[in-house]
Design a protein around this motif. Sequence first.
Motif, PDB file in Angstrom:
ATOM      1  N   SER A 149      32.308  39.899  46.548  1.00 31.89           N
ATOM      2  CA  SER A 149      32.687  41.018  45.702  1.00 31.89           C
ATOM      3  C   SER A 149      33.409  42.058  46.562  1.00 31.89           C
ATOM      4  O   SER A 149      33.801  41.783  47.710  1.00 31.89           O
ATOM      5  CB  SER A 149      31.437  41.625  45.045  1.00 31.89           C
ATOM      6  OG  SER A 149      31.781  42.653  44.153  1.00 31.89           O
ATOM      7  N   TRP A 188      32.638  45.152  42.446  1.00 34.78           N
ATOM      8  CA  TRP A 188      33.568  44.473  41.538  1.00 34.78           C
ATOM      9  C   TRP A 188      32.897  43.232  40.945  1.00 34.78           C
ATOM     10  O   TRP A 188      32.370  42.381  41.672  1.00 34.78           O
ATOM     11  CB  TRP A 188      34.825  44.098  42.313  1.00 34.78           C
ATOM     12  CG  TRP A 188      35.871  43.385  41.511  1.00 34.78           C
ATOM     13  CD1 TRP A 188      36.595  43.886  40.476  1.00 34.78           C
ATOM     14  CD2 TRP A 188      36.304  42.044  41.708  1.00 34.78           C
ATOM     15  NE1 TRP A 188      37.468  42.945  40.000  1.00 34.78           N
ATOM     16  CE2 TRP A 188      37.306  41.789  40.753  1.00 34.78           C
ATOM     17  CE3 TRP A 188      35.954  41.023  42.595  1.00 34.78           C
ATOM     18  CZ2 TRP A 188      37.961  40.561  40.635  1.00 34.78           C
ATOM     19  CZ3 TRP A 188      36.603  39.798  42.507  1.00 34.78           C
ATOM     20  CH2 TRP A 188      37.599  39.581  41.535  1.00 34.78           C
ATOM     21  N   ARG A 189      32.891  43.144  39.609  1.00 33.16           N
ATOM     22  CA  ARG A 189      32.344  42.003  38.868  1.00 33.16           C
ATOM     23  C   ARG A 189      30.873  41.722  39.187  1.00 33.16           C
ATOM     24  O   ARG A 189      30.409  40.592  39.092  1.00 33.16           O
ATOM     25  CB  ARG A 189      33.174  40.740  39.122  1.00 33.16           C
ATOM     26  CG  ARG A 189      34.572  40.803  38.516  1.00 33.16           C
ATOM     27  CD  ARG A 189      35.298  39.490  38.662  1.00 33.16           C
ATOM     28  NE  ARG A 189      36.596  39.532  38.006  1.00 33.16           N
ATOM     29  CZ  ARG A 189      37.467  38.514  38.002  1.00 33.16           C
ATOM     30  NH1 ARG A 189      37.175  37.373  38.632  1.00 33.16           N
ATOM     31  NH2 ARG A 189      38.623  38.635  37.375  1.00 33.16           N
ATOM     32  N   ARG A 190      30.165  42.761  39.570  1.00 34.63           N
ATOM     33  CA  ARG A 190      28.725  42.648  39.782  1.00 34.63           C
ATOM     34  C   ARG A 190      28.082  43.960  39.333  1.00 34.63           C
ATOM     35  O   ARG A 190      28.739  45.007  39.355  1.00 34.63           O
ATOM     36  CB  ARG A 190      28.377  42.399  41.259  1.00 34.63           C
ATOM     37  CG  ARG A 190      28.725  41.021  41.794  1.00 34.63           C
ATOM     38  CD  ARG A 190      28.246  40.889  43.234  1.00 34.63           C
ATOM     39  NE  ARG A 190      26.793  40.929  43.312  1.00 34.63           N
ATOM     40  CZ  ARG A 190      26.026  39.853  43.468  1.00 34.63           C
ATOM     41  NH1 ARG A 190      26.579  38.656  43.557  1.00 34.63           N
ATOM     42  NH2 ARG A 190      24.722  39.968  43.542  1.00 34.63           N
TER      43      ARG A 190
END
Length: 250
Positions: A149, A188-190
């Motif tokens: 990430s 990001w995306r977590r």
Amino acid sequence: MKLAAPILLMALLSVGSTARAETSRGPAPSPPAEASATEGTAATSTLPDVPLPPPRPRDLAAPPPVPAPAAASGDEEACRERLVRMGVVFEPRPDVFGPGCGATRPLALSRLPDGVAVTPPAIVTCPVAEALAAWILDSVVPAANRLDSAATALAIGTSYECRNQRNGAKRSEHAFANAVDVMGISLWRRPAIPVTPRDASSPEGRFIAEVRAGACTHFTTVLGPGSDAAHADHLHLDLRGRKAAYRLCQ
């Protein structure tokens, strides 16, 4: 008439000898300097005495601590230039002062290297901003990469605030814009990872442990979960100066 001449001659001789005696003694001496000074002092001795200030009350509180001295102008400009080269976004702010608090030439820090936002913007000195930027590059970015990430934001709890330490012993470094509290880190995306006690073997636990250890190389004080109850939900980072360059990392 023959007696008059000798009498006149004797009178003239007497006058001449008196004049020579006066000339040999010279003019009367002036008063010595000490005597003149003494006379001048005596002339002003009639002025009333200056009254003494009233005695200090026993219960008067001690004066508040003095804010830390500001960095020299050249050092400040060089620091800001380094921030720009690192991609840091900030806004100069006017000096801030309170009772025993304050900072000269603070910055409103809104973005750190690698596009990491600071939310809300932190009011800090340039050295604190530079330490945060170095921490992001050296610790936070690599730790986020290990989670596949990227760090997108720091959640800030407190930056500048005119207050004492929680134990009330002395002024907090927050009172000089010399500290910042990080509540969590967005990825990001977590899901964002808050700074809280957690399983050290979990990915989130390893992430927090890594960035916390990395902060100890850039700040002189790092306090977080486990150090005391007051820091159970955030990382306190500051640049307090101590003897022999001592660092506190807990």
